[in-house]
Structures are given as C-alpha cells and as structure tokens.
Design an enzyme around this catalytic site. Structure first.
Site, PDB file in Angstrom:
ATOM      1  N   ASN A  74       0.937  -1.276  -0.203  1.00 42.64           N
ATOM      2  CA  ASN A  74       0.254  -0.568  -0.194  1.00 42.64           C
ATOM      3  C   ASN A  74       0.417   1.372  -0.186  1.00 42.64           C
ATOM      4  O   ASN A  74       0.444   2.305  -0.226  1.00 42.64           O
ATOM      5  CB  ASN A  74      -0.843   0.104   1.218  1.00 42.64           C
ATOM      6  N   TYR A  81       3.447   9.360 -10.908  1.00 42.97           N
ATOM      7  CA  TYR A  81       3.001   8.639 -10.425  1.00 42.97           C
ATOM      8  C   TYR A  81       2.016   7.225 -11.152  1.00 42.97           C
ATOM      9  O   TYR A  81       1.285   5.853 -11.491  1.00 42.97           O
ATOM     10  CB  TYR A  81       1.200   9.144 -10.055  1.00 42.97           C
ATOM     11  N   ALA A 123       2.261   5.849 -14.609  1.00 38.47           N
ATOM     12  CA  ALA A 123       2.742   5.378 -14.616  1.00 38.47           C
ATOM     13  C   ALA A 123       3.484   3.773 -13.850  1.00 38.47           C
ATOM     14  O   ALA A 123       3.432   2.848 -13.623  1.00 38.47           O
ATOM     15  CB  ALA A 123       4.659   5.583 -15.320  1.00 38.47           C
TER      16      ALA A 123
END
Ligand code: NAP
Length: 246
Positions: free
Chosen positions: A89, A154, A156
């Site tokens: 995460n 971000y 990508a």
C-alpha cells in the site's frame, strides 16, 4: 469474514488507507505487521490497534530498500510464524508537468510505488510458497487506469503495478496464491488533503457519487480479496472510485 490465525503485512500502515486496512484486517482477527518509514507515527498506530485487542507488530522499513524489506520480513516471520496476506500500500506523489519533472521525482515515485511492491513480493513469496497459501493485494489507483494531468510518474507507477500483479498472478496461481489490485479513486487522506481546493472541486464534479471515498471503503475491498470467499479471484483490478472511471 474471520481471519483468526492469519498474519497480514501492510506497508504504509501508519496513516490513511494503510492504517484503515490494518484496522479492518485486525478487527477480523488477523495479526498485523505494520510497516512504515517513520518510527513515531507507526508506534502510535500500533499502540492504538493493540488497545483494541489487535495483535500489532510495528516494523520500520523503507520499501525501496531491498535489504530492509528482507530484514523486516524475516523478523515478522520469526515473531509471528508466517505471512498470509501482503498488502503493498505504501505510495507517494511528486506531481508536476512532465517538462518540469525532476529526474529524482520520477525515480522516487517509481521506487516507492512500484519497486516497493516488487521488493516485498519477492521477500514474502518464498514463505507463501512453503505454506501453499497467500493473498497479495497491491494498491494501484484510478490514475493508473485513466492517466492524470501532472502525474505521469504516479500514473506510470500505478499502471505498472497492474501489469506486475497480472504477471505475478499467473506465476503463483498453482501454489494457492492470489494477486489482485484495488484501484481507489479520490479517497480523503493526507495524500489528497494537500491538493488545492480548485483541484478537489474539479474531482467532485467528475465523481457520480458526488463525494470522496473513505479509507475504510478501500479496506473493505482489501478484506474481501483476502477472504476465503475470494479464493477464485486473481489477476483482477477492483475499482473503488464512486463511479469516477468506469
Ligand atoms: P498517505 O496518507 O500518504 O499514506 C502513505 C503512507 O506510506 C505514509 O505513512 C507514508 O509515510 C508511507 N510511505 C511513504 N514512503 C514510504 C517508504 N519509502 N517506505 C515505507 N512507507 C512509506 O497515502 P494514502 O492516501 O493512504 O494512500 C495509500 C495508497 O493508496 C498509496 O499507494 C496511494 O498511491 C494509493 N491511492 C490513494 C488515493 C487517495 O485518494 N488517497 C487514491 C488512489 C490510490 P510518510 O508520511 O512518512 O511519507
């Protein structure tokens, strides 16, 4: 869903979506290994969860560091015996238009958001192989599906996570391990709090539900993907975005 005797490792667990995931899995009975980069913040979350009766083990690591990731994985397994659920995460943004984007902002976003998931999957998988069970959930983003102005790095990294997850899902399926992504839309956390008001307003306009999501609404989906009820789901991307992208 009852996760008694399960052990979950969650990265970026000291705030926002990661904290909500740790709390939901913990409330369902799982022991939780909380990984994050800042010791103080992490310790406070571990104390709070422990006070709720959740078995919480805080371990400090930078997900970009292969050596630290291996160390904390081994430590978690020494203390709790195994890892059943891995939730990748931890994530960051460093937004700017591509022509102004600094090389270090490209590298750092890819390192945390994508290489971090590689590092932990690599470290944890060999233990999951030995138990012939595992659930890996990678936190991607709506931005990985639709792209976003000013977020090429971000986007990508989050699109990369989807390709990574689908490939890994194929490799480990015969071993009883599933690999899926959740793709949150706009969720109210410290990551999104720092956006300018006009950007928040523009997001609200394109969300059919006309509200931002809550971290727990992502955590509920992660909990489902870890459950026995999700045993036949792998290589999927589940969007949690209030209809922002369909
Ligand atoms: P957040 O509030 O910023 O929390 C992220 C956590 O990850 C922070 O505690 C952060 O620590 C930690 N972290 C950062 N770099 C790390 C590293 N190298 N090693 C270990 N931990 C690190 O973010 P969030 O909004 O909860 O987002 C969680 C995930 O959901 C991210 O992957 C994000 O991209 C994704 N997501 C969020 C949204 C949203 O709207 N919020 C939407 C789609 C996807 P520091 O605070 O010290 O940096």
């Amino acid at each position: 869903m009852i996760f008694t005797k399960r052990v979950a490792l969650i990265t970026g667990a000291s705030q926002g979506i990661g904290e909500a995931i740790a709390e939901e899995l913990g409330r369902a009975g799982s022991a939780v290994v909380l990984v994050d980069i800042q010791r103080d913040k992490l310790g406070k979350v571990a104390e709070r969860l422990s006070s709720e009766g959740i078995k919480a083990l805080p371990l400090v690591a930078d997900v970009t560091r292969f050596d630290q990731v291996n160390e904390v994985t081994e430590k978690a397994i020494r203390e709790l015996g195994k890892i059943d659920f891995l939730i990748n995460n931890a994530g960051i943004t460093r937004d700017s238009l591509l022509l102004r984007m600094k090389e270090e902002d490209w590298d750092l976003v890819l390192a945390v958001n994508l290489k971090g998931a590689f590092n932990f999957s690599r470290a944890v998988l060999k233990h999951m192989f030995s138990t012939r069970f595992g659930r890996i959930v990678n936190v991607s983003s709506v931005v990985g599906l639709m792209g976003n102005f000013g977020q090429a790095n971000y986007a990508a990294s989050k699109a990369g996570l989807i390709g990574f997850s689908k490939s890994l899902a194929r490799e480990v399926a015969p071993r009883g391990i599933t690999v899926n992504c959740v793709a949150p839309g706009y969720i109210a956390t410290q990551m999104t709090e720092k956006l300018p008001d006009e950007v928040k307003k523009a997001f609200l306009e394109i969300i059919p539900m006309k509200r931002f999501g809550l971290p727990v609404e992502v955590a509920w989906v992660v909990k489902f993907l870890c459950s026995d009820e999700a045993a036949y789901i792998t290589g999927q991307v589940i969007s949690v975005n209030g209809g922002m992208y369909m």
